[in-house]
Design a protein around this motif. Structure first.
Motif, PDB file in Angstrom:
ATOM      1  N   ASP A  87       0.815  -1.222   0.000  1.00  0.00           N
ATOM      2  CA  ASP A  87       0.000   0.000   0.000  1.00  0.00           C
ATOM      3  C   ASP A  87       0.847   1.270   0.000  1.00  0.00           C
ATOM      4  OD1 ASP A  87      -2.260  -1.558   0.006  1.00  0.00           O
ATOM      5  OD2 ASP A  87      -2.496  -1.513   2.187  1.00  0.00           O
ATOM      6  N   SER A 131       2.993   4.085  -4.490  1.00  0.00           N
ATOM      7  CA  SER A 131       2.036   4.698  -5.428  1.00  0.00           C
ATOM      8  C   SER A 131       2.813   5.245  -6.624  1.00  0.00           C
ATOM      9  CB  SER A 131       1.237   5.801  -4.744  1.00  0.00           C
ATOM     10  OG  SER A 131       2.093   6.813  -4.274  1.00  0.00           O
ATOM     11  N   LYS A 168      -3.707  -6.520  -7.961  1.00  0.00           N
ATOM     12  CA  LYS A 168      -3.388  -5.435  -7.021  1.00  0.00           C
ATOM     13  C   LYS A 168      -2.376  -4.459  -7.631  1.00  0.00           C
ATOM     14  CE  LYS A 168      -2.701  -4.729  -2.089  1.00  0.00           C
ATOM     15  NZ  LYS A 168      -2.358  -5.299  -0.797  1.00  0.00           N
ATOM     16  N   GLU A 182      -4.107  -2.289 -10.191  1.00  0.00           N
ATOM     17  CA  GLU A 182      -5.013  -1.313  -9.571  1.00  0.00           C
ATOM     18  C   GLU A 182      -4.289  -0.017  -9.181  1.00  0.00           C
ATOM     19  OE1 GLU A 182      -6.710  -3.510  -6.368  1.00  0.00           O
ATOM     20  OE2 GLU A 182      -7.937  -4.749  -7.712  1.00  0.00           O
ATOM     21  N   LYS A 183      -2.958  -0.031  -9.224  1.00  0.00           N
ATOM     22  CA  LYS A 183      -2.194   1.170  -8.874  1.00  0.00           C
ATOM     23  C   LYS A 183      -2.169   2.183 -10.029  1.00  0.00           C
ATOM     24  CE  LYS A 183       0.607  -0.955  -5.273  1.00  0.00           C
ATOM     25  NZ  LYS A 183       0.229  -0.039  -4.170  1.00  0.00           N
TER      26      LYS A 183
END
Length: 678
Positions: free
Chosen positions: A369, A372, A394, A397-398
């Protein structure tokens, strides 16, 4: 009203203790118990008279109990019971060890079917601890399940029978009637009853076909849904797709296969729809260069590329490749792995977030997480079967629906690849890069092993390195070589002055990476390893691959292992060692000495050994199938795919009421796959 989702512990005879045993097998509800399909079957239907059975063979005999001898205590903790059986012409002694329950289950003057190894001599026949059934109470074909401590076949069968009696009527048959009629699919209740308790061989075949068809249809529908979702529009559009500067800066010329794969990707970049492409190439075919070219294009359009590798050492290798090629073109590359210090990670994360880096290479650390991206345009996954579905998602999705590129070095025949990777478009690189010499491959017997060691010593003496692969870790496991014991013997004898490293699956990931790093750095001359070395690091200085007990490996696996050498300019060699006298086995291994084409080898492997070498237990990152087999059920796969396309063409999201049950099946299969692979 009982539900199929009810916890298994509420079944009579299960309770908390056995429920924990079932959990180890992935069974926690009544529904998952019914879908806990047998791994094989014991067939009691083909019986022979006692005297017609060959001594030492496993056979099935139907006989009547005519005498029972009481318990004999042999020593503390060991007692045996003898039961005497006749088939009407000859007699046989059945010996049961430590089981009064089984002894008492055999009643006087009753007929049973006994299956086991027949031993004895010309006059006397006997069976030790055979399986047996009462043919009046049981079907003649009995299911055999995967078990764990605390569960037996008899216990599992009893619980499944109870579940079918209580919940069988609640099984929802969601397949369309038209499909069932045209494909001759039986009703769901019949399928479940006969997969677990077959009436006969035909009923078992009918049941299995129905359940295989349903599972493959569910898989194809799921892949179709994934593909359509990836077809949503993307904001990542590359206006500038001129990569002539990239090609001109390379110290070599791209092969035709590489050029075509890059062109496929550039076409996807311009389309306005997110690319979802698999680049499949043989070992050493240069797939990384395709990713490099596409990453260059993304950078020219102001986007970042993320490259995720399954291990740290592979990530470092990719980082070096991308850096060496793209940094001179003024593109900045970054590496992010778990072993970096907190300060190093923070600096890299800041550079990613601000857009300082155009190419970011890393391990699972990329999906945290705290990472970014400023403008993620392309996600590249290497060896995708090593990642779970949710891990790949995942990373994507960034960004805002970035393009996706998947690289795989496992050659699979094109038709099969299209079936397995149904949610991906496919690019195939057939040729090897120019300048690569074919690896010379030899098949030898153990008698020539000393000569092979001399050959290895000679190459190491010239400054090169070598691998020796053994199939097993522990000592005493069949006659195959134990990797640790094998390496110790080399250190004590013929290669005592050579720097030897030992690698196997029981080492921790960090230990394996450290060892592989030392080998890549030239600190180790000879790496003795199990197949954990199969997918891995490029060591151009490694010139010899020797594989012990080669007959224990599939051709595709042998080809992957052989691909660990031949990465440099020196002539490389692969030595297959096998003392297996079976002519068919030797002919299979000779294919390796005759061809270096991974696609041809994979086709031969599929014909001869089935899918084990390709799909192992994880089905290449797809949901794990419970009953279907990608190769044995190829015809069923094709039929189910046609139906899936037909259904999705009318209902692309499975939103209609008539397809509600199918959508539930898809959700269950892919959620299970995410949990198992993630």
């Amino acid at each position: 009203m009982p539900q199929l989702s009810d916890p298994i512990r509420y079944l009579k005879g299960v309770g908390e203790r056995r429920a924990k045993c079932y959990e180890k097998l992935g069974v926690d509800t009544v529904c998952s118990l019914l879908r806990f399909f047998p791994r094989t079957y014991t067939d009691f239907s083909e019986t022979k008279p006692i005297m017609e059975c060959e001594l030492g063979s496993v056979c099935c005999i139907r006989g009547r109990v005519f005498h029972k001898q009481g318990e004999q205590r042999i020593r503390k903790g060991l007692s045996l019971y003898k039961v005497f059986v006749t088939d009407g012409h000859s007699d046989m002694t059945v010996t049961i060890f430590n089981s009064r329950f089984q002894y008492e289950a055999l009643q006087m003057d009753k007929e049973y079917c006994f299956r086991g190894k027949l031993q004895g001599n010309l006059i006397r026949r006997e069976m030790n601890s055979p399986e047996f059934i009462d043919p009046e109470k049981n079907g003649m074909i009995c299911a055999v399940y995967h078990l764990t401590e605390g569960l037996t076949n008899r216990v599992v069968s009893g619980h499944i029978r109870q579940a079918l009696e209580l919940w069988g009527d609640r099984l929802e048959d969601v397949l369309p009637e038209q499909m069932k009629q045209q494909e001759h699919l039986c009703h769901l209740r019949f399928a479940y009853e006969n997969i677990h308790f077959p009436q006969d061989a035909h009923a078992l075949s009918v049941a299995k076909y129905r359940l295989v068809f349903e599972e493959l249809l569910t898989l194809q529908l799921g892949l179709g849904l994934l593909k359509s979702r990836h077809r949503e529009e993307t904001a990542v559009i590359a206006e500038n797709c001129d990569i002539s500067g990239f090609e001109a800066a390379l110290p070599f010329t791209l092969t035709e296969g590489q050029k075509q794969a890059v062109a496929d990707g550039l076409r996807d970049f311009r389309s306005g729809i997110p690319m979802n492409r698999l680049v499949q190439g043989d070992v050493g075919s240069g797939k990384t260069m395709v990713a490099c070219g596409l990453g260059y294009c993304m950078a020219q359009n102001g986007y970042q590329t993320a490259v995720m590798a399954p291990t740290e050492i592979l990530a470092v290798q990719h980082f070096k490749t991308f850096s060496d090629i793209l940094e001179p073109m003024e593109l900045r590359c970054a590496l992010l792995t778990g072993s970096m210090s907190a300060k190093q990670k923070q600096a890299v994360r800041e550079g990613i977030a601000t857009g300082k880096y155009q190419i970011i290479v890393g391990t699972h650390a990329l999906i945290q997480d705290t990472v970014s991206f400023a403008r993620l345009g392309l996600v590249v996954t290497d060896e995708q079967h090593r990642f779970g579905v949710n891990q790949r998602a995942k990373l994507a999705e960034k960004g805002e629906r970035p393009h996706r590129l998947v690289m795989s070095a496992t050659p699979i025949p094109r038709t099969l690849a299209l079936m397995i990777y149904g949610d991906l478009d496919l690019s195939v690189i057939k040729e090897a890069p120019k300048g690569r010499q074919p690896i010379k491959t030899y098949l030898i017997s153990g008698k020539k092993r000393e000569r092979a060691f001399g050959f290895i010593r000679e190459y190491i003496g010239k400054g090169h390195q070598a691998y020796i692969v053994c199939p097993l870790i522990e000592e005493g496991e069949t006659e195959a070589f134990s990797v640790t014991e094998y390496a110790q013997r080399l250190k004590r004898t013929v290669l005592s002055d050579i720097k030897i490293g030992v690698m196997h699956g029981k080492l921790k990931s960090a230990e394996k990476e450290e060892l592989m790093g030392r080998f890549a750095a030239g600190e180790i001359d000879l790496l003795v390893s199990t197949t954990v070395v199969e997918v891995g690091v490029d060591v151009p200085n490694a010139a010899i691959m020797m594989i012990e007990n080669a007959e224990l490996f599939g051709l595709s696996q042998l080809h992957q292992l052989r691909g660990r050498v031949g990465r440099g300019s020196v002539q490389s060699h692969c030595i297959l060692v096998s003392d297996n006298p079976n002519e068919q086995t030797r002919e299979r291994l000779k294919i390796m000495t005759q061809s270096s084409d991974g696609f041809y080898i994979s086709e031969q492997d599929l014909k001869q050994r089935g899918p084990g070498d390709f799909f192992g237990s994880r089905q290449h990152g797809l949901p794990q199938l419970k009953i279907a087999n990608m190769v044995e059920d190829m015809e069923t796969l094709k039929r189910s795919q046609r139906w899936a396309k037909k259904i999705l063409s009318c209902d692309p999201e499975l939103a209609l009421e008539e397809n509600r049950g199918l959508k539930t099946l898809v959700s269950e299969l892919f959620e299970r796959g995410t949990q198992e692979n993630g």
